[in-house]
Design a protein around this motif. Structure first.
Motif, PDB file in Angstrom:
ATOM      1  N   UNK A 101       0.821  -1.206   0.000  1.00 23.06           N
ATOM      2  CA  UNK A 101       0.000   0.000   0.000  1.00 23.06           C
ATOM      3  C   UNK A 101       0.857   1.260   0.000  1.00 23.06           C
ATOM      4  N   UNK A 102       1.944   1.244   0.765  1.00 20.45           N
ATOM      5  CA  UNK A 102       2.837   2.408   0.793  1.00 20.45           C
ATOM      6  C   UNK A 102       3.483   2.606  -0.580  1.00 20.45           C
ATOM      7  N   UNK A 103       3.905   1.511  -1.221  1.00 16.70           N
ATOM      8  CA  UNK A 103       4.505   1.616  -2.551  1.00 16.70           C
ATOM      9  C   UNK A 103       3.486   2.121  -3.570  1.00 16.70           C
ATOM     10  N   UNK A 104       2.267   1.640  -3.493  1.00 17.75           N
ATOM     11  CA  UNK A 104       1.219   2.093  -4.410  1.00 17.75           C
ATOM     12  C   UNK A 104       0.933   3.572  -4.216  1.00 17.75           C
ATOM     13  N   UNK A 105       0.892   4.011  -2.953  1.00 17.26           N
ATOM     14  CA  UNK A 105       0.664   5.423  -2.675  1.00 17.26           C
ATOM     15  C   UNK A 105       1.814   6.284  -3.189  1.00 17.26           C
ATOM     16  N   UNK A 106       3.056   5.817  -3.017  1.00 12.38           N
ATOM     17  CA  UNK A 106       4.198   6.560  -3.513  1.00 12.38           C
ATOM     18  C   UNK A 106       4.212   6.650  -5.029  1.00 12.38           C
ATOM     19  N   UNK A 107       3.900   5.544  -5.696  1.00 11.01           N
ATOM     20  CA  UNK A 107       3.851   5.540  -7.155  1.00 11.01           C
ATOM     21  C   UNK A 107       2.776   6.481  -7.679  1.00 11.01           C
ATOM     22  N   UNK A 111       4.393   9.904  -9.162  1.00  8.79           N
ATOM     23  CA  UNK A 111       4.528   9.756 -10.614  1.00  8.79           C
ATOM     24  C   UNK A 111       3.190   9.756 -11.354  1.00  8.79           C
ATOM     25  N   UNK A 112       2.304   8.830 -11.023  1.00  9.05           N
ATOM     26  CA  UNK A 112       1.126   8.604 -11.849  1.00  9.05           C
ATOM     27  C   UNK A 112       0.223   9.833 -11.922  1.00  9.05           C
ATOM     28  N   UNK A 113      -0.186  10.366 -10.783  1.00 16.02           N
ATOM     29  CA  UNK A 113      -1.101  11.505 -10.783  1.00 16.02           C
ATOM     30  C   UNK A 113      -0.471  12.771 -11.367  1.00 16.02           C
ATOM     31  N   UNK A 114       0.776  13.134 -11.009  1.00 11.66           N
ATOM     32  CA  UNK A 114       1.364  14.314 -11.659  1.00 11.66           C
ATOM     33  C   UNK A 114       1.487  14.166 -13.174  1.00 11.66           C
ATOM     34  N   UNK A 115       1.732  12.932 -13.654  1.00 10.81           N
ATOM     35  CA  UNK A 115       1.886  12.734 -15.090  1.00 10.81           C
ATOM     36  C   UNK A 115       0.578  12.793 -15.848  1.00 10.81           C
ATOM     37  N   UNK A 116      -0.537  12.726 -15.164  1.00  4.47           N
ATOM     38  CA  UNK A 116      -1.811  12.949 -15.842  1.00  4.47           C
ATOM     39  C   UNK A 116      -1.938  14.395 -16.301  1.00  4.47           C
ATOM     40  N   UNK A 117      -1.306  15.307 -15.570  1.00  4.87           N
ATOM     41  CA  UNK A 117      -1.326  16.729 -15.931  1.00  4.87           C
ATOM     42  C   UNK A 117      -0.109  17.112 -16.751  1.00  4.87           C
ATOM     43  N   UNK A 118       1.050  16.658 -16.332  1.00  5.04           N
ATOM     44  CA  UNK A 118       2.296  16.991 -17.023  1.00  5.04           C
ATOM     45  C   UNK A 118       3.048  15.699 -17.352  1.00  5.04           C
ATOM     46  N   UNK A 141       2.326  19.981  -8.891  1.00  2.00           N
ATOM     47  CA  UNK A 141       1.368  18.889  -9.112  1.00  2.00           C
ATOM     48  C   UNK A 141       1.716  17.675  -8.257  1.00  2.00           C
ATOM     49  N   UNK A 142       3.011  17.389  -8.076  1.00  5.94           N
ATOM     50  CA  UNK A 142       3.416  16.243  -7.268  1.00  5.94           C
ATOM     51  C   UNK A 142       3.071  16.462  -5.798  1.00  5.94           C
ATOM     52  N   UNK A 143       3.298  17.667  -5.282  1.00  4.15           N
ATOM     53  CA  UNK A 143       2.951  17.953  -3.887  1.00  4.15           C
ATOM     54  C   UNK A 143       1.447  17.848  -3.666  1.00  4.15           C
ATOM     55  N   UNK A 144       0.671  18.358  -4.619  1.00  2.00           N
ATOM     56  CA  UNK A 144      -0.787  18.251  -4.510  1.00  2.00           C
ATOM     57  C   UNK A 144      -1.202  16.781  -4.529  1.00  2.00           C
ATOM     58  N   UNK A 145      -0.591  15.995  -5.408  1.00  2.00           N
ATOM     59  CA  UNK A 145      -0.935  14.574  -5.514  1.00  2.00           C
ATOM     60  C   UNK A 145      -0.606  13.829  -4.227  1.00  2.00           C
ATOM     61  N   UNK A 146       0.576  14.093  -3.664  1.00  3.24           N
ATOM     62  CA  UNK A 146       0.955  13.435  -2.411  1.00  3.24           C
ATOM     63  C   UNK A 146       0.002  13.809  -1.285  1.00  3.24           C
ATOM     64  N   UNK A 213       9.079   3.582 -13.935  1.00  7.59           N
ATOM     65  CA  UNK A 213       8.691   3.950 -12.571  1.00  7.59           C
ATOM     66  C   UNK A 213       7.894   2.838 -11.893  1.00  7.59           C
ATOM     67  N   UNK A 214       7.067   2.132 -12.654  1.00 10.28           N
ATOM     68  CA  UNK A 214       6.321   1.018 -12.074  1.00 10.28           C
ATOM     69  C   UNK A 214       7.267  -0.084 -11.616  1.00 10.28           C
ATOM     70  N   UNK A 215       8.319  -0.347 -12.397  1.00 12.16           N
ATOM     71  CA  UNK A 215       9.311  -1.353 -12.000  1.00 12.16           C
ATOM     72  C   UNK A 215       9.995  -0.961 -10.701  1.00 12.16           C
ATOM     73  N   UNK A 216      10.376   0.305 -10.595  1.00 14.20           N
ATOM     74  CA  UNK A 216      11.062   0.776  -9.391  1.00 14.20           C
ATOM     75  C   UNK A 216      10.186   0.619  -8.151  1.00 14.20           C
ATOM     76  N   UNK A 217       8.971   1.138  -8.216  1.00 10.80           N
ATOM     77  CA  UNK A 217       8.102   1.110  -7.034  1.00 10.80           C
ATOM     78  C   UNK A 217       7.625  -0.293  -6.710  1.00 10.80           C
ATOM     79  N   UNK A 218       7.348  -1.113  -7.728  1.00  7.16           N
ATOM     80  CA  UNK A 218       6.913  -2.483  -7.470  1.00  7.16           C
ATOM     81  C   UNK A 218       8.026  -3.290  -6.807  1.00  7.16           C
ATOM     82  N   UNK A 219       9.264  -3.111  -7.275  1.00  3.15           N
ATOM     83  CA  UNK A 219      10.381  -3.838  -6.673  1.00  3.15           C
ATOM     84  C   UNK A 219      10.589  -3.419  -5.231  1.00  3.15           C
TER      85      UNK A 219
END
Length: 266
Positions: A101-107, A111-118, A141-146, A213-219
């Motif tokens: 859950x922590x890894x999913x939240x970090x990803x 990454x995921x939510x900020x990249x929807x905008x930028x 955007x990343x701070x807002x997403x976090x 990024x998915x590889x990094x956070x999943x690992x």
């Protein structure tokens, strides 16, 4: 305890960086090369090329690995600290589930939510004069997403006693999507793709960036959770001086305290 988790997280980050480098080298580098070729082919006539401080070969090998290694160690260390805060506060969850859950939240938040905008762009996409502005917008955007991700977890936990776990999670998710949608609507757009840039190169680069990024956070999440759960497993309790119980042969009855077989059929 925190020191142990921090060291474990940084070591896991090293492993994640190695796997991420393989993915980036196999998939992402080809798109970067195509983008650089497009940029070189569309330079203004008579323009003087700036001298390269680092060659392209170094950038795509040791430079790429060094950057991913530093990023992986930083992510692993930050992940371990967030895990130390989150453990026990998300309910009676196993170490693997909490780490996931922590890894999913970090990803999602980093990454995921900020990249929807930028979304990520390869070289030749974007005006160099607006690089600082675009970087600031991405970090905003990343701070807002976090903040939205953390707020969603807090809201789900507080709503759970009243609505139940599933309904609380759905309500928190809907609220998070509304907040992130309003925030991204207020943030300015940054569309600077040059005319004629191959759409397939741009699309594949963004897909490859997602895979990296998915590889990094999943690992980080899976390996850290597995190691932590194994470390938390209680050691078997053994009585000092107790002799091991011998295995019985087929048809043999247990022995009495004196050591002679106990009669069963006589």
């Amino acid at each position: 305890m925190v020191r142990t988790l921090l060291i474990r997280g940084m070591l896991v980050g090293v492993v994640a960086a190695v796997l991420t480098f393989v993915v980036a080298k196999v998939f992402g580098e080809s798109q970067v090369g195509l983008a650089i070729a497009f940029e070189s082919a569309h330079e203004a006539p008579g323009a003087v090329a700036e001298p390269e401080m680092v060659s392209r070969t170094v950038q795509s090998t040791i430079g790429l690995f060094t950057g991913l290694l530093a990023f992986g160690v930083a992510v692993g260390g930050l992940f371990s600290l967030v895990y130390a805060v989150a453990q026990g506060r998300l309910g009676a969850l196993r170490a693997r589930t909490t780490a996931g859950l922590v890894a999913l939240a970090g990803f999602a938040g980093m990454y995921l939510l900020p990249n929807l905008k930028y979304p990520a762009n390869p070289p030749a996409v974007g005006n160099p004069d607006t690089l600082g502005e675009r970087t600031s917008l991405y970090f905003a955007a990343m701070l807002i997403s976090l903040a939205v991700v953390v707020g969603g977890f807090v809201a789900a936990r507080r709503l759970a006693p009243r609505f139940g776990s599933w309904d609380a999670a759905l309500l928190a998710l809907v609220g998070a999507l509304v907040v992130i949608g309003l925030a991204y609507y207020a943030l300015p757009a940054a569309d600077e793709t040059p005319e004629g840039f191959p759409a397939d190169v741009l699309w594949r680069f963004r897909v490859d960036s997602l895979a990296i990024h998915a590889t990094l956070w999943a690992t980080v999440g899976l390996l850290f959770g597995a190691l932590t759960e194994r470390a938390n497993r209680p050691a078997p309790v053994r009585t000092p001086g107790a002799a091991p119980v011998p295995a019985l042969a087929a048809g043999e009855a247990p022995t009495a305290s004196g050591g002679s077989p106990v009669a069963t059929g006589a």
